[in-house]
Write an enzyme that holds these catalytic residues in place. Structure first.
Site, short mmCIF file in Angstrom:
data_model
loop_
_atom_site.label_atom_id
_atom_site.label_comp_id
_atom_site.label_asym_id
_atom_site.label_seq_id
_atom_site.Cartn_x
_atom_site.Cartn_y
_atom_site.Cartn_z
N CYS A 32 2.87 -5.54 16.26
CA CYS A 32 1.84 -4.21 17.50
C CYS A 32 0.41 -4.80 17.34
O CYS A 32 -0.51 -4.74 15.93
CB CYS A 32 1.76 -3.15 16.78
SG CYS A 32 3.54 -2.57 16.82
N CYS B 31 4.59 -6.98 8.27
CA CYS B 31 5.33 -6.91 9.14
C CYS B 31 5.13 -7.85 9.90
O CYS B 31 4.93 -8.09 10.24
CB CYS B 31 4.79 -5.34 9.80
SG CYS B 31 5.95 -4.50 11.25
N CYS C 216 -2.69 -2.98 15.20
CA CYS C 216 -2.53 -2.72 13.64
C CYS C 216 -2.73 -3.84 12.61
O CYS C 216 -2.43 -4.70 13.52
CB CYS C 216 -0.98 -2.53 13.68
SG CYS C 216 -0.32 -2.03 12.01
N CYS D 53 2.44 8.55 1.20
CA CYS D 53 2.93 7.46 2.57
C CYS D 53 3.95 6.20 2.70
O CYS D 53 2.75 5.70 1.49
CB CYS D 53 1.84 6.91 4.34
SG CYS D 53 2.39 5.98 5.51
N GLU E 41 1.04 -1.20 0.10
CA GLU E 41 -0.44 0.08 -0.11
C GLU E 41 1.01 1.12 0.23
O GLU E 41 2.10 1.26 0.64
CB GLU E 41 -0.67 0.18 1.01
CG GLU E 41 -1.69 -1.16 1.87
CD GLU E 41 -2.57 -1.05 2.52
OE1 GLU E 41 -3.27 -1.64 2.64
OE2 GLU E 41 -2.62 -0.07 3.40
N CYS F 138 -3.78 2.18 8.06
CA CYS F 138 -2.02 1.35 8.11
C CYS F 138 -2.36 -0.15 7.41
O CYS F 138 -3.13 -1.16 7.92
CB CYS F 138 -1.09 0.85 8.62
SG CYS F 138 -0.98 2.46 9.76
N1 SAH Z 1 6.78 0.43 12.18
C1 SAH Z 1 7.77 1.54 11.69
C2 SAH Z 1 6.46 2.68 10.93
C3 SAH Z 1 4.41 1.99 10.64
S1 SAH Z 1 3.39 1.93 11.25
C4 SAH Z 1 6.48 2.44 13.22
O1 SAH Z 1 6.13 1.75 13.73
O2 SAH Z 1 6.26 3.50 13.91
C5 SAH Z 1 3.25 3.75 10.83
C6 SAH Z 1 2.20 4.34 12.17
O3 SAH Z 1 0.91 4.13 11.93
C7 SAH Z 1 2.82 4.37 13.84
O4 SAH Z 1 2.79 5.09 14.70
C8 SAH Z 1 2.08 2.63 13.48
O5 SAH Z 1 2.05 2.51 15.37
C9 SAH Z 1 0.55 3.55 13.24
N2 SAH Z 1 -0.56 2.61 13.20
C10 SAH Z 1 -0.70 1.86 13.30
N3 SAH Z 1 -2.04 1.27 13.08
C11 SAH Z 1 -2.73 2.34 13.39
C12 SAH Z 1 -3.92 2.19 12.95
N4 SAH Z 1 -5.03 1.48 13.18
N5 SAH Z 1 -5.17 3.80 13.61
C13 SAH Z 1 -3.63 4.64 13.69
N6 SAH Z 1 -2.08 4.17 13.62
C14 SAH Z 1 -1.74 3.21 13.42
#
Ligand code: SAH
Length: 353
Positions: free
Chosen positions: A115, A111, A118, A104, A91, A337
């Site tokens: 988390c 990944c 996510c 972005c 994406e 994301c």
């Molecule tokens: N791995 C890196 C970059 C990718 S995630 C990182 O963790 O920073 C990019 C950002 O989007 C991160 O801050 C992540 O925590 C956030 N993110 C992931 N899922 C999300 C969601 N459902 N809503 C809002 N932010 C989200």
């Protein structure tokens, strides 16, 4: 195998061409053709000798990912699902801010950071993206913007994947992005976001490049952080914030601390005060960016109320911490994301079944 020129930073392309008996300027010319004039046909590169054009066609290619699906939001956000050479899909999102067009960029296919909130982590990492594939993400958005005589002005490596888990490829990509003859995006307009791999932060801090750093903190203490981010087990918050302070001592600028607001978990008054004191204790020059959570169907977390986010931001400000609330994009499309990719994978799964 032909070499994809979209994966070579100017220094590496120059080295490659010089080793083939070309002048030092040849790579600059090719950069101008492909990034500035967007001419992808070697035969049309008229200031290059016929013989070298033939050599280029024989040994090199200019491959870009294909647009597999496109979603347009009413607010101007465009989300692309790109198909790579091996069929993998990633994406890329265009976010039109008042100050410019930000992309972005995804850095991996899937990944591994896991988390809990996510959507990207629903699918494990398949592989790293190559520099050419990340350049391809920006080129795909540039092709859309070209219709209205615009270009990408900002890059956030904040899509699917952990950039510091793919460090060298991301840096090659960003060198091409930052190169005036390349995508011509200023270093200050480039941000890499990490979930908190401390060795990566240290390496990034020692690097001569002057890109920005964002850290996905999301919690004021290790207890909450460990609950939602497995990486917190390897690197406690104290170590992380010290690494940021050290990064700043090495010349790094203000860092953005990303903080997803999760209802009842990390959005309380106590969490706010704990966050403020941790930042101050470690002397990190930070902007806290509060992120309204984009709910993911498969996950139990809920977004904080708007009033609570406002309260949290104001309370941080009162304690001397800069805080902003992230503008939301594409809430009418699969903006969170990894959501679009997950949806597509599921469809494929259904077809396979
Ligand atoms: N791995 C890196 C970059 C990718 S995630 C990182 O963790 O920073 C990019 C950002 O989007 C991160 O801050 C992540 O925590 C956030 N993110 C992931 N899922 C999300 C969601 N459902 N809503 C809002 N932010 C989200």
């Amino acid at each position: 195998m032909k070499i994809n020129l979209f994966g070579l930073p100017l220094s590496k392309m120059t080295e490659e061409f010089v080793s083939r008996g070309q002048t030092k300027f040849r790579a600059k010319q090719i950069f101008q053709w492909i990034y500035q004039k967007r001419v992808l046909d070697f035969e049309a590169m008229t200031d290059v000798s016929k013989a070298f054009r033939a050599e280029l066609s024989r040994d090199f290619c200019l491959d870009l990912p294909k647009v597999f699906t496109r979603q347009d939001s009413e607010d101007g956000t465009v989300k692309l699902l790109l198909e790579l050479e091996d069929g993998a899909k990633v994406e890329t999102v265009l976010m039109p801010y008042s100050y410019g067009n930000a992309v972005c960029v995804s850095s991996q296919v899937g990944c591994n950071m896991g988390c809990a909130f996510c959507a990207s982590g629903l699918l494990k990492r398949d592989r790293n993206l190559t520099p050419a594939e990340m350049v391809g993400e920006v080129m795909a958005i540039n092709a859309i913007l070209a219709e209205t005589n615009q270009t990408v002005t900002h890059i956030d490596v904040m899509g699917t994947g952990e950039p510091f888990d793919n460090f060298d490829n991301v840096m090659d990509f960003l060198d091409i992005a930052n190169e005036p003859f390349g995508l011509a995006i200023g270093a200050r307009h480039i941000t890499v976001s990490t979930c908190g791999l401390v060795p990566g932060i240290k390496k990034y801090g020692l690097d001569k490049r002057q890109f920005n750093l964002a850290l996905s903190l999301h919690a004021p203490n290790d207890e909450i952080r460990r609950e939602i981010m497995p990486v917190a087990r390897a690197y406690p918050i104290d170590e992380l914030l010290d690494a940021l302070a050290e990064y700043q001592e090495n010349g790094g600028r203000r860092v953005t601390l990303e903080y997803i607001m999760l209802r009842g978990l990390n959005d309380t008054k106590e969490a706010c005060d704990e966050l403020a004191s941790a930042i101050k204790r470690h002397k990190v020059f930070a902007l806290v960016n509060l992120i309204p959570y984009n709910e993911v169907k498969e996950k139990p977390y809920r977004r904080s109320d708007r009033d609570q986010v406002r309260f949290f931001a104001d309370r941080l400000q009162k304690q001397g911490i800069n805080a902003t609330i992230r503008k939301e994009f594409g809430s009418d499309i699969d903006a969170a994301c990894g959501q679009l990719r997950v949806k597509m994978k599921k469809k494929e799964g259904e077809q396979d079944a």
